[in-house]
Design a protein around this motif. Structure first.
Motif, mmCIF file in Angstrom:
data_model
loop_
_atom_site.group_PDB
_atom_site.id
_atom_site.type_symbol
_atom_site.label_atom_id
_atom_site.label_comp_id
_atom_site.label_asym_id
_atom_site.label_seq_id
_atom_site.Cartn_x
_atom_site.Cartn_y
_atom_site.Cartn_z
ATOM 1 N N TYR A 1 -0.894 -4.232 -2.803
ATOM 2 C CA TYR A 1 -0.387 -3.137 -1.975
ATOM 3 C C TYR A 1 -1.009 -1.806 -2.406
ATOM 4 N N GLN A 2 -1.073 -1.567 -3.715
ATOM 5 C CA GLN A 2 -1.655 -0.319 -4.215
ATOM 6 C C GLN A 2 -3.120 -0.190 -3.821
ATOM 7 N N GLU B 1 -3.438 0.462 -0.002
ATOM 8 C CA GLU B 1 -2.979 1.794 0.386
ATOM 9 C C GLU B 1 -3.928 2.891 -0.092
ATOM 10 N N GLN B 2 -4.422 2.783 -1.320
ATOM 11 C CA GLN B 2 -5.234 3.850 -1.910
ATOM 12 C C GLN B 2 -6.735 3.637 -1.728
ATOM 13 N N GLN B 3 -7.130 2.433 -1.369
ATOM 14 C CA GLN B 3 -8.553 2.069 -1.291
ATOM 15 C C GLN B 3 -9.262 2.358 -2.615
#
Length: 134
Positions: A66-67, A70-72
């Protein structure tokens, strides 16, 4: 025919030896069965803790996934405690050019461990995410 008292005592002595032998053998057998039962119980407990460790590691990977999405970008290596397990998460990224496209490959890794009275339970899981960078 009359039985002598000496022969009568001799028969009781042989039966006493036979009874003692049977009691010793049965006592040893009971001890072995108790040890096997305890070993089986410990094995079952370690198996259950191994399953829990695997699911803690998977949940850590899901959080990492997920991280990354979301942050690419990779998140910093981190440690946490979940359900009594020590969780270590790491992320590494690599850029590869495929023709005109830039591919970023994220390699996520989760290591879980817990010390128990019977030994250490450890699990490790990995995941790879491919992303096309515009």
């Amino acid at each position: 025919m009359m039985i002598r008292p000496y022969a009568q005592h001799r028969m009781q002595g042989i039966s006493l030896i036979a009874v003692l032998f049977i009691l010793i053998v049965l006592g040893g057998l009971a001890g072995v069965m108790a040890q096997m039962g305890a070993t089986q119980h410990v094995g079952m407990l370690l198996s259950q803790q191994g399953k829990q460790a695997f699911y803690v590691a998977r949940s850590g990977l899901e959080w990492g996934r997920y991280q990354v999405l979301e942050q690419q970008a990779c998140y910093p290596d981190s440690q946490a405690e979940m359900a009594g397990f020590q969780l270590q998460l790491s992320c590494q990224s690599t850029d590869i050019y495929e023709g005109l496209n830039l591919l970023r490959i994220y390699h996520l890794q989760a290591q879980v461990s817990q010390e128990t009275p019977f030994g250490v339970v450890q699990r490790e899981t990995e995941a790879t995410i491919w992303s096309i960078i515009p």
